[in-house]
Design an enzyme around this catalytic site. Structure first.
Site, PDB file in Angstrom:
ATOM      1  N   ILE A 158     -45.221 -80.941  20.949  1.00 49.85           N
ATOM      2  CA  ILE A 158     -46.413 -81.753  21.203  1.00 49.85           C
ATOM      3  C   ILE A 158     -46.350 -83.047  20.401  1.00 49.85           C
ATOM      4  O   ILE A 158     -46.608 -84.132  20.940  1.00 49.85           O
ATOM      5  CB  ILE A 158     -47.686 -80.961  20.872  1.00 49.85           C
ATOM      6  CG1 ILE A 158     -47.814 -79.749  21.800  1.00 49.85           C
ATOM      7  CG2 ILE A 158     -48.918 -81.854  20.991  1.00 49.85           C
ATOM      8  CD1 ILE A 158     -48.898 -78.762  21.394  1.00 49.85           C
ATOM      9  N   ASP A 167     -43.592 -83.324   8.444  1.00 44.82           N
ATOM     10  CA  ASP A 167     -43.182 -81.995   8.902  1.00 44.82           C
ATOM     11  C   ASP A 167     -42.009 -81.555   8.036  1.00 44.82           C
ATOM     12  O   ASP A 167     -40.893 -82.052   8.198  1.00 44.82           O
ATOM     13  CB  ASP A 167     -42.772 -82.021  10.382  1.00 44.82           C
ATOM     14  CG  ASP A 167     -42.590 -80.618  10.955  1.00 44.82           C
ATOM     15  OD1 ASP A 167     -42.123 -79.729  10.199  1.00 44.82           O
ATOM     16  OD2 ASP A 167     -42.907 -80.404  12.133  1.00 44.82           O
ATOM     17  N   ALA A 180     -54.923 -78.898  17.580  1.00 45.05           N
ATOM     18  CA  ALA A 180     -54.027 -77.781  17.268  1.00 45.05           C
ATOM     19  C   ALA A 180     -54.823 -76.501  17.022  1.00 45.05           C
ATOM     20  O   ALA A 180     -55.071 -75.736  17.949  1.00 45.05           O
ATOM     21  CB  ALA A 180     -53.157 -78.141  16.063  1.00 45.05           C
ATOM     22  N   ARG A 181     -55.254 -76.290  15.781  1.00 43.83           N
ATOM     23  CA  ARG A 181     -56.067 -75.122  15.430  1.00 43.83           C
ATOM     24  C   ARG A 181     -57.170 -75.567  14.486  1.00 43.83           C
ATOM     25  O   ARG A 181     -56.947 -76.336  13.547  1.00 43.83           O
ATOM     26  CB  ARG A 181     -55.215 -74.033  14.780  1.00 43.83           C
ATOM     27  CG  ARG A 181     -54.271 -73.313  15.738  1.00 43.83           C
ATOM     28  CD  ARG A 181     -55.042 -72.473  16.750  1.00 43.83           C
ATOM     29  NE  ARG A 181     -54.175 -71.766  17.682  1.00 43.83           N
ATOM     30  CZ  ARG A 181     -53.855 -72.214  18.891  1.00 43.83           C
ATOM     31  NH1 ARG A 181     -54.318 -73.381  19.312  1.00 43.83           N
ATOM     32  NH2 ARG A 181     -53.069 -71.501  19.682  1.00 43.83           N
ATOM     33  N   ASP A 196     -60.862 -80.963  19.309  1.00 43.07           N
ATOM     34  CA  ASP A 196     -60.810 -80.059  20.459  1.00 43.07           C
ATOM     35  C   ASP A 196     -60.872 -78.602  20.012  1.00 43.07           C
ATOM     36  O   ASP A 196     -61.046 -77.719  20.840  1.00 43.07           O
ATOM     37  CB  ASP A 196     -59.510 -80.298  21.253  1.00 43.07           C
ATOM     38  CG  ASP A 196     -59.426 -79.447  22.509  1.00 43.07           C
ATOM     39  OD1 ASP A 196     -60.350 -79.538  23.344  1.00 43.07           O
ATOM     40  OD2 ASP A 196     -58.455 -78.682  22.649  1.00 43.07           O
ATOM     41  N   GLU A 254     -64.664 -70.237  17.153  1.00 39.27           N
ATOM     42  CA  GLU A 254     -64.747 -70.623  18.562  1.00 39.27           C
ATOM     43  C   GLU A 254     -65.322 -69.502  19.413  1.00 39.27           C
ATOM     44  O   GLU A 254     -64.949 -68.348  19.239  1.00 39.27           O
ATOM     45  CB  GLU A 254     -63.367 -71.016  19.080  1.00 39.27           C
ATOM     46  CG  GLU A 254     -62.818 -72.276  18.421  1.00 39.27           C
ATOM     47  CD  GLU A 254     -61.522 -72.766  19.063  1.00 39.27           C
ATOM     48  OE1 GLU A 254     -60.939 -72.028  19.890  1.00 39.27           O
ATOM     49  OE2 GLU A 254     -61.083 -73.870  18.736  1.00 39.27           O
ATOM     50  N   HIS A 287     -61.900 -76.895  23.293  1.00 32.67           N
ATOM     51  CA  HIS A 287     -60.554 -76.301  23.254  1.00 32.67           C
ATOM     52  C   HIS A 287     -59.937 -76.305  24.656  1.00 32.67           C
ATOM     53  O   HIS A 287     -59.558 -75.264  25.206  1.00 32.67           O
ATOM     54  CB  HIS A 287     -60.605 -74.866  22.704  1.00 32.67           C
ATOM     55  CG  HIS A 287     -59.255 -74.406  22.196  1.00 32.67           C
ATOM     56  ND1 HIS A 287     -59.118 -73.449  21.222  1.00 32.67           N
ATOM     57  CD2 HIS A 287     -57.991 -74.764  22.533  1.00 32.67           C
ATOM     58  CE1 HIS A 287     -57.834 -73.223  20.978  1.00 32.67           C
ATOM     59  NE2 HIS A 287     -57.138 -74.020  21.778  1.00 32.67           N
TER      60      HIS A 287
END
Length: 337
Positions: A166, A185, A245-246, A270, A275, A294
Site C-alpha cells: 500500500i 520502515d 491502516a489500523r 478510516d 470499531e 473503515h
C-alpha cells in the site's frame, strides 16, 4: 439380492460474513457446487457470543477485520477446517488456538492495495481542499469564504509510515503531485525504497519534516500506539495525520487533545481503536477531521478480488488440497496427522 442403500456424505457448509452472493461473483457459484453457502451480514459485525452461536455447523468461515475468531468461537465449531480473512493478515484470529485444533488460517494478499492507497490520497486532498466544511457551508446556503485556508498538495512533504504494497502504491500515485516523499520502515532497505523514489528516514525526522503523515503499517505489539503524545508533539502545527491502516496505531485520546489544542492541523481517519466507533466519539464531530467507516479497501474491484481469492482458498481446503496463502501452515500437518 439384498438392496444396498447409498450412503450420502453431507455437503460441507461455509459461513460467509459481510459477503454478497451476486450473479457476477461466479466464484461463489463454483464454491457452491461442493458446499452449502450461508451469507450473513449485520451492520457493525458480530460479537463473540453471536459467533459462538453461529459457527457450530460450519466447515469454513470467511471473515473481515470486524469478526474476532477466538479460541472460544473455535471450540464451538468442531468441524471447522479453515478461516479465511479477506484482505490484510488477520489480527482478529487466535492463531495458536487455530493451530492446536488443526484449523488453517489464510488471507488474501495483494488484493486491495490500490484501493487503500487511493483512499489515503483522497483523505489528504479532502483535508488540503477543506472539502467537507466547504460542502457543509454550501449546503447551508452560504457561498465561498474569502480565506478558507485551502492549500495545494504540490510541493509538500508526505511521510509514509510502512512501505509495504500500500505504501509503495501511494508513492507511485503521488509522483504527479511533485511532492517530497519520506518513509519510515525498519524492515525495508534503502535499495527497496529507491525503487519508488522515496527517502528512508527515522520516525522522528519523518514526523518533524512532513506536511502529511500517512500510516500504512501492520498492527503489532511493536506498533500499537506508534503515534502518541510525544510523536504528535513533533509534527508541524500545519501538518495532517492520515490513517487507513489500523486504528490502534494511534492513541486516539492523544490525537483528540492534539487536534483540540491546534498542535496539528487535522486528521483523516478510516479506522478507529474501537470499531464501529460510538456516535459519541468526539473525533467524529471535529471540523478538522475527515472520517470514513473503515471502507478504504472496499472498492467494487477490491471486494471482487478479495472474495474471489478467499473463496478459492476455502475450495482448495474443502477438496483436501493446500491453500495458497496459509498463515499457520503447521495446522495442515496437524490435521493430516
Amino acid at each position: 439380492m439384498p438392496a444396498f442403500k447409498k450412503i450420502l456424505t453431507p455437503r460441507p457448509r461455509v459461513l460467509l460474513l459481510e459477503a454478497k452472493d451476486e450473479e457476477r461473483f461466479d466464484f461463489f457459484g463454483q464454491l457452491g457446487k461442493i458446499a452449502e453457502l450461508s451469507f450473513e451480514n449485520k451492520e457493525g459485525g458480530y460479537t463473540e457470543d453471536d459467533l459462538v452461536k453461529m459457527v457450530g455447523p460450519y466447515d469454513a468461515v470467511m471473515i473481515t477485520s470486524q469478526h474476532a475468531i477466538t479460541s472460544r468461537v473455535m471450540a464451538a465449531a468442531p468441524k471447522l477446517k479453515i478461516i479465511v480473512k479477506r484482505g490484510a493478515k488477520p489480527e482478529n484470529v487466535d492463531y495458536e488456538a487455530a493451530t492446536e485444533r488443526g484449523i488453517v488460517v489464510a488471507w488474501t494478499p495483494g488484493v486491495n492495495h490500490v484501493a487503500v492507497a487511493e483512499h489515503a490520497l483522497m483523505l489528504m486532498l479532502c483535508l488540503a481542499k477543506k472539502t467537507i466544511p466547504q460542502m457543509d457551508r454550501l449546503r447551508s446556503g452560504a457561498w465561498r469564504e474569502p480565506d478558507a485556508g485551502i492549500r495545494e498538495l504540490c510541493g509538500k512533504t508526505v511521510g509514509i509510515i510502512g512501505l509495504g504494497e500500500i505504501g509503495r502504491a501511494l508513492c507511485r500515485m503521488l509522483y504527479g503531485f511533485d511532492v517530497t516523499l519520506l518513509a519510515y520502515d525498519p524492515y525495508v532497505s534503502p535499495s527497496q525504497a529507491k525503487q519508488v523514489s522515496v527517502k528512508l528516514v527515522d520516525l522522528e525526522d519523518l514526523l518533524r519534516q512532513s506536511d502529511y503523515v500517512t500510516l500504512h503499517a501492520a498492527l503489532t505489539d511493536e506498533t500499537r500506539h506508534l503515534i502518541g503524545d510525544r510523536e504528535l508533539s513533533m509534527m508541524k502545527k500545519t501538518a495532517h495525520l492520515i490513517n487507513t491502516a489500523r486504528g490502534a496505531l494511534i492513541d486516539e485520546s492523544a490525537l483528540l487533545q492534539a487536534l483540540k489544542r491546534g498542535e496539528i492541523a487535522g486528521a483523516g481517519l478510516d479506522v478507529f481503536e474501537s470499531e464501529p466507533p460510538g456516535h459519541e466519539n468526539p473525533l467524529l464531530h471535529l471540523p478538522n477531521v475527515v472520517v470514513t467507516p473503515h471502507m478504504a479497501g472496499w472498492s467494487d474491484e477490491a471486494v471482487y478480488r478479495e472474495q474471489e481469492e478467499a473463496a478459492l482458498e476455502i475450495k482448495l481446503v474443502l477438496e483436501g488440497k493446500s491453500p495458497r496463502y496459509p498463515i499457520n501452515p503447521e495446522a495442515l500437518e496437524k490435521r493430516r496427522s
